[in-house]
Design a protein around this motif. Structure first.
Motif, short mmCIF file in Angstrom:
data_model
loop_
_atom_site.label_atom_id
_atom_site.label_comp_id
_atom_site.label_asym_id
_atom_site.label_seq_id
_atom_site.Cartn_x
_atom_site.Cartn_y
_atom_site.Cartn_z
N LYS A 109 -11.46 -6.09 35.63
CA LYS A 109 -10.33 -6.70 36.33
C LYS A 109 -10.78 -7.72 37.37
N THR A 110 -12.09 -7.86 37.55
CA THR A 110 -12.60 -8.75 38.60
C THR A 110 -13.62 -9.72 38.03
N ILE A 111 -13.77 -10.85 38.67
CA ILE A 111 -14.77 -11.82 38.24
C ILE A 111 -16.17 -11.30 38.50
N GLY A 112 -16.33 -10.48 39.54
CA GLY A 112 -17.65 -9.89 39.81
C GLY A 112 -18.11 -9.02 38.67
N GLY A 113 -17.20 -8.19 38.15
CA GLY A 113 -17.55 -7.35 37.00
C GLY A 113 -17.90 -8.18 35.78
N MET A 114 -17.16 -9.29 35.59
CA MET A 114 -17.45 -10.16 34.46
C MET A 114 -18.83 -10.81 34.59
N LEU A 115 -19.16 -11.26 35.80
CA LEU A 115 -20.45 -11.92 36.01
C LEU A 115 -21.61 -10.96 35.76
N GLN B 145 -9.42 -17.58 33.94
CA GLN B 145 -9.35 -18.00 35.34
C GLN B 145 -8.12 -17.42 36.03
N THR B 146 -7.00 -17.46 35.34
CA THR B 146 -5.76 -16.92 35.91
C THR B 146 -5.76 -15.40 35.95
N ASP B 147 -6.20 -14.80 34.86
CA ASP B 147 -6.17 -13.34 34.75
C ASP B 147 -7.08 -12.66 35.76
N LEU B 148 -8.21 -13.26 36.05
CA LEU B 148 -9.16 -12.67 36.99
C LEU B 148 -9.03 -13.25 38.40
N HIS B 149 -8.06 -14.13 38.59
CA HIS B 149 -7.78 -14.71 39.91
C HIS B 149 -9.04 -15.33 40.52
N LEU C 258 -22.27 -2.71 23.18
CA LEU C 258 -21.56 -1.87 24.15
C LEU C 258 -21.09 -2.67 25.37
N LEU C 259 -21.81 -3.73 25.71
CA LEU C 259 -21.45 -4.52 26.90
C LEU C 259 -20.17 -5.32 26.70
N PHE C 260 -19.70 -5.45 25.47
CA PHE C 260 -18.41 -6.11 25.27
C PHE C 260 -17.26 -5.25 25.80
N ILE C 261 -17.46 -3.94 25.90
CA ILE C 261 -16.40 -3.05 26.38
C ILE C 261 -16.07 -3.32 27.85
N PRO C 262 -17.07 -3.29 28.78
CA PRO C 262 -16.72 -3.61 30.17
C PRO C 262 -16.24 -5.05 30.34
#
Length: 401
Positions: free
Chosen positions: A61-67, A2-6, A52-56
Protein backbone atom coordinates in the motif's frame (compact mmCIF):
# COMPACT_ATOMS: atom_id res chain seq x y z
CA UNK A 1 0.59 3.39 -9.58
CA UNK A 2 1.46 6.99 -8.88
CA UNK A 3 -2.12 7.73 -7.84
CA UNK A 4 -2.76 4.45 -6.05
CA UNK A 5 0.36 4.71 -3.89
CA UNK A 6 0.04 8.49 -3.40
CA UNK A 7 3.53 9.21 -4.64
CA UNK A 8 5.43 11.24 -7.25
CA UNK A 9 6.82 10.48 -10.67
CA UNK A 10 10.34 10.68 -9.25
CA UNK A 11 9.63 7.97 -6.67
CA UNK A 12 8.11 5.74 -9.34
CA UNK A 13 11.20 6.25 -11.48
CA UNK A 14 13.39 5.47 -8.45
CA UNK A 15 11.82 2.01 -8.34
CA UNK A 16 13.09 1.39 -11.87
CA UNK A 17 16.57 2.58 -10.97
CA UNK A 18 16.76 0.44 -7.83
CA UNK A 19 15.67 -2.64 -9.75
CA UNK A 20 18.19 -1.95 -12.51
CA UNK A 21 21.12 -1.38 -10.13
CA UNK A 22 20.59 -4.63 -8.21
CA UNK A 23 19.86 -6.43 -11.48
CA UNK A 24 23.33 -5.40 -12.62
CA UNK A 25 25.23 -5.84 -9.34
CA UNK A 26 23.87 -9.20 -8.14
CA UNK A 27 25.47 -11.28 -10.95
CA UNK A 28 28.90 -10.28 -9.63
CA UNK A 29 28.10 -12.68 -6.77
CA UNK A 30 25.62 -15.13 -8.34
CA UNK A 31 27.58 -15.92 -11.52
CA UNK A 32 30.83 -16.91 -9.71
CA UNK A 33 28.84 -18.97 -7.21
CA UNK A 34 27.30 -20.86 -10.14
CA UNK A 35 30.81 -21.64 -11.40
CA UNK A 36 31.84 -23.11 -8.05
CA UNK A 37 28.68 -24.83 -6.82
CA UNK A 38 26.74 -25.33 -10.04
CA UNK A 39 24.10 -23.57 -12.11
CA UNK A 40 20.99 -25.51 -11.05
CA UNK A 41 20.81 -24.39 -7.44
CA UNK A 42 21.40 -20.74 -8.36
CA UNK A 43 18.63 -20.87 -10.97
CA UNK A 44 16.08 -22.55 -8.70
CA UNK A 45 16.66 -20.43 -5.59
CA UNK A 46 16.65 -17.23 -7.64
CA UNK A 47 13.52 -18.11 -9.60
CA UNK A 48 11.54 -19.17 -6.54
CA UNK A 49 12.38 -15.98 -4.64
CA UNK A 50 11.84 -13.80 -7.72
CA UNK A 51 8.38 -15.34 -8.15
CA UNK A 52 7.41 -14.91 -4.49
CA UNK A 53 8.41 -11.23 -4.51
CA UNK A 54 5.57 -10.45 -6.90
CA UNK A 55 3.15 -11.09 -4.01
CA UNK A 56 4.28 -8.17 -1.78
CA UNK A 57 4.60 -6.00 -4.90
CA UNK A 58 0.94 -6.66 -5.71
CA UNK A 59 -0.24 -6.15 -2.13
CA UNK A 60 1.83 -3.20 -0.91
CA UNK A 61 0.00 0.00 0.00
CA UNK A 62 3.05 2.28 0.18
CA UNK A 63 5.76 3.40 -2.20
CA UNK A 64 8.36 2.41 0.39
CA UNK A 65 7.17 -1.19 0.28
CA UNK A 66 7.26 -1.10 -3.51
CA UNK A 67 10.81 0.26 -3.59
CA UNK A 68 12.07 -2.43 -1.21
CA UNK A 69 10.34 -5.14 -3.23
CA UNK A 70 11.75 -3.93 -6.55
CA UNK A 71 15.23 -3.56 -5.03
CA UNK A 72 15.26 -7.19 -3.85
CA UNK A 73 13.54 -8.46 -7.01
CA UNK A 74 16.39 -7.12 -9.11
CA UNK A 75 18.83 -9.38 -7.26
CA UNK A 76 17.02 -12.62 -8.04
CA UNK A 77 15.72 -11.55 -11.44
CA UNK A 78 19.26 -11.08 -12.73
CA UNK A 79 20.13 -14.78 -12.82
CA UNK A 80 18.37 -15.48 -16.10
CA UNK A 81 20.42 -12.96 -18.05
CA UNK A 82 23.78 -13.39 -16.28
CA UNK A 83 24.13 -17.15 -15.81
CA UNK A 84 22.53 -18.27 -19.08
CA UNK A 85 25.65 -17.44 -21.10
CA UNK A 86 27.65 -19.78 -18.88
CA UNK A 87 24.99 -22.50 -19.22
CA UNK A 88 25.07 -22.29 -23.02
CA UNK A 89 28.87 -22.50 -22.88
CA UNK A 90 28.50 -25.64 -20.77
CA UNK A 91 26.19 -27.32 -23.28
CA UNK A 92 27.55 -26.36 -26.70
CA UNK A 93 30.99 -25.89 -28.22
CA UNK A 94 31.83 -22.53 -29.79
CA UNK A 95 31.02 -23.75 -33.31
CA UNK A 96 27.64 -25.09 -32.19
CA UNK A 97 26.68 -22.21 -29.91
CA UNK A 98 25.60 -19.68 -32.52
CA UNK A 99 21.96 -20.78 -32.91
CA UNK A 100 21.25 -21.45 -29.20
CA UNK A 101 22.72 -18.07 -28.26
CA UNK A 102 20.69 -16.36 -30.99
CA UNK A 103 17.47 -18.03 -29.82
CA UNK A 104 18.13 -16.98 -26.21
CA UNK A 105 18.92 -13.41 -27.28
CA UNK A 106 15.79 -13.28 -29.41
CA UNK A 107 13.61 -14.40 -26.50
CA UNK A 108 15.14 -11.92 -24.06
CA UNK A 109 15.02 -9.04 -26.52
CA UNK A 110 11.58 -9.69 -27.99
CA UNK A 111 9.95 -10.15 -24.59
CA UNK A 112 11.26 -6.77 -23.45
CA UNK A 113 9.30 -5.18 -26.29
CA UNK A 114 6.14 -7.24 -25.90
CA UNK A 115 5.96 -6.55 -22.16
CA UNK A 116 4.91 -2.88 -22.46
CA UNK A 117 2.35 -3.76 -25.14
CA UNK A 118 0.60 -6.55 -23.25
CA UNK A 119 0.90 -5.33 -19.69
CA UNK A 120 0.41 -1.69 -20.61
CA UNK A 121 -3.08 -2.55 -21.84
CA UNK A 122 -3.75 -4.68 -18.75
CA UNK A 123 -2.57 -1.91 -16.40
CA UNK A 124 -4.68 0.69 -18.16
CA UNK A 125 -7.85 -1.40 -17.81
CA UNK A 126 -7.35 -3.22 -14.51
CA UNK A 127 -4.56 -1.47 -12.59
CA UNK A 128 -0.95 -2.28 -11.82
CA UNK A 129 -1.73 -4.91 -9.16
CA UNK A 130 -3.23 -7.26 -11.77
CA UNK A 131 0.02 -6.95 -13.71
CA UNK A 132 1.98 -8.25 -10.73
CA UNK A 133 -0.44 -11.14 -10.20
CA UNK A 134 -0.08 -12.11 -13.86
CA UNK A 135 3.69 -11.94 -13.54
CA UNK A 136 3.48 -14.10 -10.41
CA UNK A 137 1.48 -16.74 -12.27
CA UNK A 138 3.74 -16.71 -15.32
CA UNK A 139 6.96 -16.75 -13.34
CA UNK A 140 5.61 -19.54 -11.14
CA UNK A 141 4.80 -21.68 -14.17
CA UNK A 142 8.28 -21.21 -15.63
CA UNK A 143 9.87 -21.96 -12.27
CA UNK A 144 7.95 -25.24 -12.05
CA UNK A 145 9.11 -26.21 -15.56
CA UNK A 146 12.73 -25.42 -14.73
CA UNK A 147 12.53 -27.51 -11.55
CA UNK A 148 11.17 -30.47 -13.53
CA UNK A 149 13.17 -30.28 -16.76
CA UNK A 150 16.51 -28.68 -15.99
CA UNK A 151 19.61 -30.53 -14.79
CA UNK A 152 23.05 -29.38 -13.68
CA UNK A 153 25.29 -28.38 -16.62
CA UNK A 154 28.56 -27.27 -15.01
CA UNK A 155 31.12 -29.97 -15.96
CA UNK A 156 33.43 -29.50 -12.96
CA UNK A 157 30.50 -29.80 -10.55
CA UNK A 158 29.17 -32.93 -12.28
CA UNK A 159 32.59 -34.60 -12.19
CA UNK A 160 33.04 -33.68 -8.54
CA UNK A 161 29.67 -35.21 -7.69
CA UNK A 162 30.47 -38.34 -9.67
CA UNK A 163 33.79 -38.73 -7.85
CA UNK A 164 32.04 -38.27 -4.49
CA UNK A 165 29.51 -40.96 -5.42
CA UNK A 166 32.28 -43.38 -6.43
CA UNK A 167 34.15 -42.74 -3.19
CA UNK A 168 31.00 -43.53 -1.24
CA UNK A 169 30.22 -46.68 -3.25
CA UNK A 170 33.76 -48.10 -3.23
CA UNK A 171 35.12 -46.71 0.02
CA UNK A 172 38.24 -45.59 -1.87
CA UNK A 173 39.58 -42.03 -1.75
CA UNK A 174 41.38 -42.37 -5.07
CA UNK A 175 38.39 -41.03 -7.00
CA UNK A 176 38.91 -37.29 -7.30
CA UNK A 177 37.99 -34.83 -10.01
CA UNK A 178 40.40 -32.19 -11.24
CA UNK A 179 38.38 -29.49 -9.47
CA UNK A 180 38.61 -31.50 -6.21
CA UNK A 181 42.38 -31.66 -6.49
CA UNK A 182 42.64 -27.94 -7.21
CA UNK A 183 40.08 -26.94 -4.62
CA UNK A 184 41.37 -24.78 -1.79
CA UNK A 185 39.58 -23.83 1.37
CA UNK A 186 35.93 -22.89 0.90
CA UNK A 187 36.61 -19.37 2.16
CA UNK A 188 39.50 -18.78 -0.24
CA UNK A 189 37.66 -20.39 -3.15
CA UNK A 190 34.57 -18.24 -2.68
CA UNK A 191 36.65 -15.09 -2.24
CA UNK A 192 38.58 -15.82 -5.43
CA UNK A 193 35.37 -16.46 -7.36
CA UNK A 194 33.71 -13.28 -6.13
CA UNK A 195 36.72 -11.14 -6.99
CA UNK A 196 37.11 -12.67 -10.46
CA UNK A 197 34.43 -10.63 -12.33
CA UNK A 198 35.77 -7.26 -11.13
CA UNK A 199 39.36 -8.35 -11.74
CA UNK A 200 38.44 -9.37 -15.30
CA UNK A 201 36.55 -6.11 -15.86
CA UNK A 202 39.56 -3.93 -14.98
CA UNK A 203 42.38 -6.07 -16.42
CA UNK A 204 41.01 -7.61 -19.65
CA UNK A 205 41.26 -5.13 -22.56
CA UNK A 206 38.76 -7.04 -24.70
CA UNK A 207 36.22 -7.16 -21.90
CA UNK A 208 36.75 -3.46 -21.12
CA UNK A 209 36.21 -2.48 -24.77
CA UNK A 210 33.07 -4.57 -25.19
CA UNK A 211 31.67 -3.40 -21.87
CA UNK A 212 32.15 0.28 -22.72
CA UNK A 213 30.57 -0.16 -26.14
CA UNK A 214 27.64 -2.20 -24.88
CA UNK A 215 27.09 0.11 -21.90
CA UNK A 216 27.10 3.22 -24.05
CA UNK A 217 24.74 1.69 -26.61
CA UNK A 218 22.33 0.53 -23.91
CA UNK A 219 22.39 3.82 -22.04
CA UNK A 220 22.02 5.79 -25.29
CA UNK A 221 19.06 3.69 -26.29
CA UNK A 222 17.52 4.14 -22.87
CA UNK A 223 18.13 7.86 -23.02
CA UNK A 224 16.99 8.34 -26.59
CA UNK A 225 13.77 6.42 -26.12
CA UNK A 226 12.61 7.44 -22.71
CA UNK A 227 11.59 11.02 -22.25
CA UNK A 228 7.98 10.14 -21.36
CA UNK A 229 6.43 9.89 -17.93
CA UNK A 230 7.45 6.51 -16.51
CA UNK A 231 4.25 4.54 -16.25
CA UNK A 232 3.49 1.34 -14.45
CA UNK A 233 4.83 -0.58 -17.41
CA UNK A 234 8.23 -0.25 -15.70
CA UNK A 235 7.44 -3.29 -13.60
CA UNK A 236 7.60 -5.61 -16.57
CA UNK A 237 11.17 -6.69 -16.02
CA UNK A 238 14.00 -4.31 -16.59
CA UNK A 239 14.53 -2.19 -19.65
CA UNK A 240 11.22 -0.44 -19.70
CA UNK A 241 13.12 2.76 -19.41
CA UNK A 242 12.63 2.96 -23.19
CA UNK A 243 10.01 5.62 -23.41
CA UNK A 244 10.46 8.82 -25.28
CA UNK A 245 8.25 6.86 -27.63
CA UNK A 246 5.21 8.27 -25.87
CA UNK A 247 6.68 11.78 -25.91
CA UNK A 248 7.24 11.62 -29.65
CA UNK A 249 4.20 9.65 -30.76
CA UNK A 250 1.88 10.99 -28.07
CA UNK A 251 3.02 14.61 -28.12
CA UNK A 252 3.71 14.99 -31.84
CA UNK A 253 1.40 12.47 -33.50
CA UNK A 254 -1.43 12.43 -30.95
CA UNK A 255 -1.23 8.73 -30.04
CA UNK A 256 -2.88 7.74 -26.76
CA UNK A 257 -1.08 5.56 -24.19
CA UNK A 258 -2.22 2.22 -25.63
CA UNK A 259 -1.43 3.27 -29.22
CA UNK A 260 2.05 4.40 -28.14
CA UNK A 261 2.52 1.06 -26.41
CA UNK A 262 1.88 -0.81 -29.64
CA UNK A 263 5.04 0.78 -31.05
CA UNK A 264 7.10 -1.48 -28.79
CA UNK A 265 6.20 -4.28 -31.19
CA UNK A 266 9.13 -2.81 -33.12
CA UNK A 267 11.44 -4.62 -30.71
CA UNK A 268 10.42 -8.23 -31.50
CA UNK A 269 10.27 -7.28 -35.19
CA UNK A 270 13.82 -5.97 -34.91
CA UNK A 271 14.90 -9.13 -33.10
CA UNK A 272 13.49 -11.17 -36.00
CA UNK A 273 15.53 -9.07 -38.45
CA UNK A 274 18.53 -9.63 -36.20
CA UNK A 275 18.05 -13.39 -36.42
CA UNK A 276 18.10 -13.17 -40.22
CA UNK A 277 21.34 -11.16 -40.14
CA UNK A 278 22.80 -13.57 -37.59
CA UNK A 279 22.03 -16.51 -39.91
CA UNK A 280 24.25 -14.92 -42.53
CA UNK A 281 27.02 -13.81 -40.14
CA UNK A 282 27.05 -17.22 -38.45
CA UNK A 283 27.87 -18.80 -41.81
CA UNK A 284 30.83 -16.42 -42.07
CA UNK A 285 31.82 -17.37 -38.53
CA UNK A 286 31.84 -21.11 -39.29
CA UNK A 287 33.84 -20.49 -42.45
CA UNK A 288 36.53 -18.36 -40.76
CA UNK A 289 36.61 -19.37 -37.09
CA UNK A 290 39.56 -21.74 -37.66
CA UNK A 291 41.67 -18.81 -38.83
CA UNK A 292 40.29 -15.92 -36.79
CA UNK A 293 39.14 -17.60 -33.57
CA UNK A 294 36.51 -15.80 -31.44
CA UNK A 295 36.99 -12.64 -33.53
CA UNK A 296 35.00 -14.36 -36.27
CA UNK A 297 31.93 -13.51 -34.13
CA UNK A 298 32.41 -9.81 -34.86
CA UNK A 299 30.75 -9.78 -38.26
CA UNK A 300 27.42 -9.29 -36.50
CA UNK A 301 28.92 -6.37 -34.56
CA UNK A 302 30.08 -4.75 -37.79
CA UNK A 303 26.51 -4.81 -39.09
CA UNK A 304 25.14 -3.51 -35.79
CA UNK A 305 27.68 -0.69 -35.74
CA UNK A 306 26.17 0.66 -38.97
CA UNK A 307 22.49 -0.12 -38.35
CA UNK A 308 22.11 1.41 -34.88
CA UNK A 309 23.43 4.95 -35.58
CA UNK A 310 21.52 4.98 -38.87
CA UNK A 311 18.32 4.26 -36.99
CA UNK A 312 19.13 6.90 -34.37
CA UNK A 313 19.61 9.55 -37.08
CA UNK A 314 16.33 8.63 -38.76
CA UNK A 315 14.42 8.67 -35.46
CA UNK A 316 15.92 11.97 -34.32
CA UNK A 317 15.36 13.95 -37.51
CA UNK A 318 12.02 12.61 -38.73
CA UNK A 319 10.02 12.78 -35.48
CA UNK A 320 8.00 15.85 -36.45
CA UNK A 321 4.40 16.54 -37.45
CA UNK A 322 5.28 17.08 -41.13
CA UNK A 323 6.65 13.53 -41.45
CA UNK A 324 4.43 10.44 -41.31
CA UNK A 325 4.75 8.49 -38.06
CA UNK A 326 5.89 5.35 -39.87
CA UNK A 327 9.25 6.98 -40.67
CA UNK A 328 10.48 7.47 -37.08
CA UNK A 329 9.00 4.03 -36.35
CA UNK A 330 11.35 2.59 -38.97
CA UNK A 331 14.14 4.40 -37.14
CA UNK A 332 13.23 2.66 -33.88
CA UNK A 333 13.21 -0.72 -35.63
CA UNK A 334 16.73 -0.06 -36.90
CA UNK A 335 17.88 1.06 -33.45
CA UNK A 336 16.52 -2.10 -31.90
CA UNK A 337 18.03 -4.24 -34.67
CA UNK A 338 21.44 -2.73 -33.98
CA UNK A 339 20.97 -3.26 -30.24
CA UNK A 340 20.07 -6.90 -30.83
CA UNK A 341 23.27 -7.33 -32.82
CA UNK A 342 25.34 -5.76 -30.05
CA UNK A 343 23.58 -7.86 -27.40
CA UNK A 344 24.12 -11.11 -29.30
CA UNK A 345 27.71 -10.33 -30.26
CA UNK A 346 28.70 -9.51 -26.70
CA UNK A 347 27.18 -12.70 -25.34
CA UNK A 348 28.65 -14.92 -28.06
CA UNK A 349 32.10 -13.36 -28.23
CA UNK A 350 32.60 -13.26 -24.46
CA UNK A 351 31.34 -16.86 -24.10
CA UNK A 352 33.80 -17.99 -26.78
CA UNK A 353 36.69 -16.03 -25.29
CA UNK A 354 36.29 -16.93 -21.61
CA UNK A 355 34.69 -20.42 -21.92
CA UNK A 356 34.51 -21.89 -18.38
CA UNK A 357 34.53 -18.41 -16.84
CA UNK A 358 31.97 -17.00 -19.28
CA UNK A 359 29.41 -16.40 -16.53
CA UNK A 360 31.87 -14.27 -14.54
CA UNK A 361 32.89 -12.27 -17.62
CA UNK A 362 29.27 -11.71 -18.62
CA UNK A 363 28.34 -10.70 -15.08
CA UNK A 364 31.04 -8.01 -15.16
CA UNK A 365 29.68 -6.66 -18.45
CA UNK A 366 26.12 -6.87 -17.15
CA UNK A 367 27.06 -4.89 -14.05
CA UNK A 368 28.63 -1.99 -15.93
CA UNK A 369 25.87 -1.94 -18.56
CA UNK A 370 23.05 -1.81 -16.05
CA UNK A 371 24.77 0.66 -13.74
CA UNK A 372 25.27 3.15 -16.55
CA UNK A 373 21.83 2.56 -18.08
CA UNK A 374 20.05 2.83 -14.72
CA UNK A 375 21.06 6.46 -14.37
CA UNK A 376 20.33 7.40 -17.97
CA UNK A 377 17.04 9.11 -16.96
CA UNK A 378 19.00 11.50 -14.74
CA UNK A 379 20.89 13.00 -17.66
CA UNK A 380 18.54 12.20 -20.57
CA UNK A 381 16.01 14.87 -19.64
CA UNK A 382 18.64 17.59 -19.42
CA UNK A 383 20.24 16.45 -22.68
CA UNK A 384 16.99 16.79 -24.61
CA UNK A 385 15.93 19.98 -22.85
CA UNK A 386 19.16 21.63 -23.93
CA UNK A 387 19.65 20.13 -27.40
CA UNK A 388 16.14 19.10 -28.40
CA UNK A 389 15.16 15.71 -29.77
CA UNK A 390 17.01 16.18 -33.06
CA UNK A 391 20.16 17.59 -31.47
CA UNK A 392 20.32 15.10 -28.61
CA UNK A 393 19.56 12.19 -30.92
CA UNK A 394 22.23 13.34 -33.35
CA UNK A 395 24.80 13.50 -30.56
CA UNK A 396 24.04 9.93 -29.50
CA UNK A 397 23.99 8.72 -33.10
CA UNK A 398 27.37 10.32 -33.74
CA UNK A 399 28.92 8.85 -30.60
CA UNK A 400 27.53 5.39 -31.33
CA UNK A 401 28.97 5.57 -34.85
Amino acid sequence: MQTDLHTSKIMVALGVTLFTVTFGAAPLVLAPISEVYGRWGVYIISMVLFTLLFIPAALTKTIGGMLVTRFVSGIFGSTGISVTGGTLSDLWSSTERGLPMAIFSFGAFAATGLGPVIFGIVEQKYGFRIVFWMMFAGSGAFTALICILMRETRASVLLSRKAARLRKETGSDRYRSQSDLERKSIKLMVRTSLVRPIHMLVTEPVLIAFTLWFSFAWASLNGALQQQVLTVCFQIIMYILLQSVSLVFGGIYGFDISESGYLFVAQPIAAAFGLVINHWTNKLYLKRVAKRGPEARLYMAMCAGIIMPTGAWIYAWTARASVHWIVPTIGTVLIYTGMFGIFLTCFSYIADSYTVYAASALSATNFARNLIAAFAPLYAADLYNRLGLAGGGSLLAGLSA
